[in-house]
Design an enzyme around this catalytic site. Structure first.
Site, PDB file in Angstrom:
ATOM      1  N   CYS A   1       0.828  -1.207   0.000  1.00  0.00           N
ATOM      2  CA  CYS A   1       0.000   0.000   0.000  1.00  0.00           C
ATOM      3  C   CYS A   1       0.858   1.251   0.000  1.00  0.00           C
ATOM      4  O   CYS A   1       1.354   1.679   1.054  1.00  0.00           O
ATOM      5  CB  CYS A   1      -0.942  -0.022   1.204  1.00  0.00           C
TER       6      CYS A   1
ATOM      7  N   CYS B   1      -0.578   4.085   2.060  1.00  0.00           N
ATOM      8  CA  CYS B   1      -0.373   3.952   3.517  1.00  0.00           C
ATOM      9  C   CYS B   1       1.073   4.256   3.897  1.00  0.00           C
ATOM     10  O   CYS B   1       1.325   4.925   4.892  1.00  0.00           O
ATOM     11  CB  CYS B   1      -0.653   2.521   3.997  1.00  0.00           C
ATOM     12  N   ASP B   2       2.009   3.743   3.138  1.00  0.00           N
ATOM     13  CA  ASP B   2       3.396   3.703   3.621  1.00  0.00           C
ATOM     14  C   ASP B   2       4.391   4.541   2.817  1.00  0.00           C
ATOM     15  O   ASP B   2       5.536   4.686   3.237  1.00  0.00           O
ATOM     16  CB  ASP B   2       3.889   2.235   3.636  1.00  0.00           C
TER      17      ASP B   2
END
Ligand code: NAP
Length: 310
Positions: free
Chosen positions: A133, A136-137
């Site tokens: 992701c 997300c990261d």
């Protein structure tokens, strides 16, 4: 007989439970084998509204669980193996221990599991330089080289997004052309920060002394030559598997196995609703899954009200 069984404990499942419990439906959640869903595999979540300083993924999920339980949600940890709608109109849900539970309505919020390559140390590396992701990261990898594996729309989208942060984004693909739609492929390949590595596959993840990702060992599939590519993070974008197969003919799915919703969170089976990543391959965000969980609970509440359950 239960009023409502929610299958899955990601953002969609817990949000559905919060709404259904507050509507006095005393929902039962069946948690399956990945309690908390995909956010339990990430570190800090910076884009979930309401947490200006960010929140750790597992903590966010524990908060959602506590909020659901506060209003009377019950949680059982068993894996659903089958769902059947019986002629009387209710559902029978079978779990892996052989138990059969009856319920008037069902919300399926089982998510999708990112595919991985199947390399030996990948489980330990998730959250330590291996992720699926970028949203997300990605922001954790500023001014360092990273790579994306895959050649589809997800890989191109992730790679393009990562150029906001990373110094270089290697796009590693096993063929010499991308599968992605032309517009997304062109955009990715035109970006000077994205460096495609064609006809190549990752055969090993190499770690530093702290056990964090240090490099990816690549093999050129044509020449068989092996090289170590220094990267701080590997983003795997080789597709997701929606967890919907246990539903059999109760739902229609698209060519990738995602549940087709007929309107909102409704499915082709009355009384069975689908929310979150099991039905959404486009947005795949915690907040959009939570939104669908809310919608599914409201739809289930209406459905049950028609049957005299208030
Ligand atoms: P995908 O289209 O199935 O692409 C997966 C990619 O991973 C392919 O390039 C495939 O290689 C590669 N791959 C699969 N298994 C592999 C393995 N074991 N080792 C190395 N490479 C492997 O998946 P996706 O990109 O996640 O897209 C899924 C669906 O969502 C598609 O319909 C896509 O259009 C859609 N989507 C849309 C958007 C958007 O429109 N914004 C964004 C993301 C996704 P091969 O090419 O050789 O098969």
């Amino acid at each position: 007989m239960e009023n409502l069984i929610i299958i899955g404990t990601g953002c969609a499942g817990f949000t559905a439970a919060i709404y259904a419990a507050r509507a006095n439906l005393t929902p039962l959640i069946l948690a399956g084998n990945m309690p908390g869903g995909q956010l339990t595999t990430t570190t800090e979540v910076e884009n979930f509204p309401g947490f200006p300083k960010g929140i750790m993924g597992p903590e966010l999920m524990m908060n959602m669980q506590a909020q659901a339980e506060r209003f009377g949600t019950r949680i059982e940890y068993s894996l659903v193996t089958g769902v059947k709608k019986v002629p009387a109109g209710h559902f029978e849900i079978t779990t892996d221990d052989g138990t059969v539970r009856e319920t008037r309505a069902v919300i399926v919020a089982t998510g999708a599991s990112p595919k991985h390559l199947g390399l030996p140390n990948e489980k330990q590396l998730i959250g330590r330089g291996l992720t699926s992701c970028a949203t997300c990261d990605g922001a954790f990898y500023r001014n360092v080289p990273v790579c994306v594996i895959g050649g589809g729309d997800s890989a191109c989208e992730e790679a393009s997004f990562l150029t906001k942060f990373a110094s270089t984004v290697y796009l590693i693909h096993r063929r010499d052309s991308l599968r992605a739609s032309k517009i997304m492929a062109d955009r990715a390949l035109a970006n000077p920060k994205i460096k495609p590595v064609w006809n190549s596959t990752v055969i090993e993840y190499l770690t530093d002394e702290k056990g964090e990702m240090r490099a990816a060992k690549l093999q050129n599939l044509l020449t068989k030559e092996e090289t170590d590519l220094d990267v701080k993070c590997v983003f795997v974008a080789i597709g997701h598997v929606p967890n919907a197969r246990f539903l059999g003919d109760l739902v229609d799915v698209d060519e990738n196995g995602y549940i087709l919703q007929t309107r909102g969170t409704l499915t082709k089976t009355e009384g069975l609703f689908a929310a979150g990543d099991v039905a959404d391959h486009v947005f795949r965000q915690a907040i959009t899954a939570a939104g669908q969980g809310c919608a599914a609970a409201l739809e289930a509440e209406r459905y049950l009200a028609v049957q005299g359950v208030h």
